[in-house]
Design a protein around this motif. Sequence first.
Motif, short mmCIF file in Angstrom:
data_model
loop_
_atom_site.label_atom_id
_atom_site.label_comp_id
_atom_site.label_asym_id
_atom_site.label_seq_id
_atom_site.Cartn_x
_atom_site.Cartn_y
_atom_site.Cartn_z
N TRP A 1 10.88 -34.23 12.49
CA TRP A 1 11.12 -34.28 11.23
C TRP A 1 10.03 -33.83 10.42
N VAL B 1 10.18 -30.40 7.73
CA VAL B 1 9.77 -30.45 6.48
C VAL B 1 8.59 -29.29 6.46
N ARG C 1 8.81 -25.84 3.57
CA ARG C 1 7.90 -25.72 2.38
C ARG C 1 7.47 -24.11 2.72
N THR D 1 15.23 -39.46 3.25
CA THR D 1 15.19 -39.23 1.92
C THR D 1 14.32 -37.91 1.85
N LYS D 2 13.36 -37.55 2.58
CA LYS D 2 12.77 -36.38 2.45
C LYS D 2 13.52 -35.20 2.92
N TYR E 1 17.21 -35.07 3.19
CA TYR E 1 18.27 -34.56 2.65
C TYR E 1 18.28 -34.96 1.00
N GLY E 2 17.40 -35.66 0.60
CA GLY E 2 17.49 -35.72 -0.81
C GLY E 2 18.49 -36.61 -1.53
N GLU E 3 19.13 -36.26 -2.26
CA GLU E 3 20.35 -37.12 -2.86
C GLU E 3 21.32 -37.49 -1.75
N ASP E 4 21.67 -36.50 -0.86
CA ASP E 4 22.51 -37.03 0.25
C ASP E 4 22.06 -37.77 1.39
N ALA E 5 20.86 -38.43 1.22
CA ALA E 5 20.30 -39.34 2.37
C ALA E 5 21.10 -40.33 2.53
#
Length: 678
Positions: free
Chosen positions: A441, A445, A449, A500-501, A503-507
């Motif tokens: 993970w 991430v 970036r 959440t970090k 997938y954002g809104e799809d988490a």
Amino acid sequence: MTEMTEITDMETIPGESNNQLALTTPEPQPIKRRKKKSMVWEYFTIENVSAGCRRAYCKRCKQSFAYSTGSKVAGTSHLKRHIAKGTCRALLRGQGQDNNQFITPYNPKMGGSEPPKRRYRSPSSPFIPFDQDRCRHEIARMIIMHEYPLHIVEHPGFIAFVQNLQPQFDKMSFNTVQGDCVATYLREKQSLMNFIEGIPGRFCLTLDMWSSNQTLGYVFITGHFVDSDWKLHRRVFNVVMEPYPDSHSALSHAIAACLSDWSLEGKLFSLTFNHPLSEAGLENLRPLLCVKNPLILNGQLLIRNCIARTMSSMAKDVLGAGQEIIKKIRDSVKYVKMSESHDDKFIQVKNQLQVPSEKSLFLDNQTQWNTTYQMLAAASELKEVFDCLDTYDPDYKLAPSMEDWKLAETLCSFLKPLFDAASILTTTTLPTVITFFYEVWKIHVDLGRSITCEDPFISNLAKSMQEKIDKYWKDCSLVLAMAVVMDPRFKMKLVEFSFTKIYGEDAPTYIKTVDDGIHELFLEYVALPLPLTPTYAEEVNGANNGKTNESHQGNLLSDHGLADFDVYIMETNSQQMKSELDQYLEESLLPRVQEFDVLGWWKLNKMKYPTLSKMARDILSIPVSAAATESIFDITDKQLDEYRSSLRPETVEALICAKDWLHYGSSDVSNALVRMEF
């Protein structure tokens, strides 16, 4: 009076005659002699010949030798020579029949310039009789453990060494030592089979395909499992030769052979491959597994990729992108390290500049990417020294530019997270599947970036690397997340945070997939418990046999009675067992301590979570890497050496597997050193 008794060996007292001394001196007390420890007294006895004269007699040939006259003792050297040089005829006659000879005659034809030197025996090192079979066994173990060629027993140097060490040892041929090595393998295999028969959980297998100079493939199959004491184990089960390693059925054949060989049908939990499996190969494999093994969670946990190979592939991208600057730095390091005078000048410049780095320069091994990273990291910290080196050494004209050093630091920034993650695989014996959820993970991430960086070199390299980590994450994130859920320090909370970090809104969708999967897997463990292990089965059978006299209570308690009641019990138990998982998830998280034994925690809580602990045991045994510890950083495929490729496949398997098993301790022969005394 006491003084008078102690002068028996003194000279005559002045003024006194010998007769007078005899009249006035009491009879001397016998002197206590220390226990004789020399080896010769097992072959000689001492007899009094006359007053003050004793001789040593050989027990075998009855020949006598001087031992003591008055206060003078002859010692034992000449007695040892009688035995060691073979001059005792009776001893020579018995050598053909008696193997319990502790003395080896010196033979100048065997080599050497002088007879054996005297050796002394202490009470802690008893004589050991020569044993041809034991010596053969130890030679086989030596060859296996140190990967010596089997033909070593026919090498003139080895033969001369053994004959000087023990002339009674019979020469061994290649065929003889090959048979001894296979016999050692079979003994160790039986011991391992006895051990795994009592394993209560399922087994995870890793497969690593090696090539050879004969275009043959060798599939290394390693088993991973947790024992009844909740300790994680790893053993090489098989090395299967595949004549057509590129065929779609090669791995299927190797897996089928392993399952049959070790009686693992119905006990397989996951497979991890060192190289990505093609779709055709996967389709060829699934029917076999459906027949040999019930698919857990519809096979979603079954096929895994190797994280070590994924990271090596990513590291290879980095090294390829910076190959020019890497060559420049490698040449500079080579210039310094290949000459002692250059190295001394480099250290002199470093000390004058007071560079704080404690790292040392070294040349990399271009088949292992970690060494290249470490070379770049060390050189980057010492770049000031390289920049000034030409002032002290006019012959040095290879100094990289500032742009080169900047690029080298960029390469190190990409390699460091991979190096830190891969190093975990080489240093820990604890389950790594939990750790790598966080490591993968974090890499994911960081690369996300880097992709947004304005520098095209950084952005393009990050994209190439992220494609590979994305594929691994897509294939393995479910099993990694389930392992995290089985850690009472994290449970679903770390999954929710990490997703959440990423997938954002799809988490929420991906979080629900993990939650549904963990509950579905738990229900499978409730409905399909493992077959009883032999130990537990014997206890149950014994209890049932003891109650046979009480079984005549009508058909109510027979196998066919109250069938509806059995269905009801299963359904209600399923509801109760389901709450076992929910209860675990609802409880508070444990404090995050660095040294935490997650398997030990489940061992302590197996009574509280009887079914969930079984599921946790199997999930936590899933390996994330199929590579051996020494191959974690390899960027080239493993190849069997030319000598082993020339051996029979059965012999190759015996040598490789037996070495792995002997590493964990032999079952029948002590490794203690034995000293043969002369």
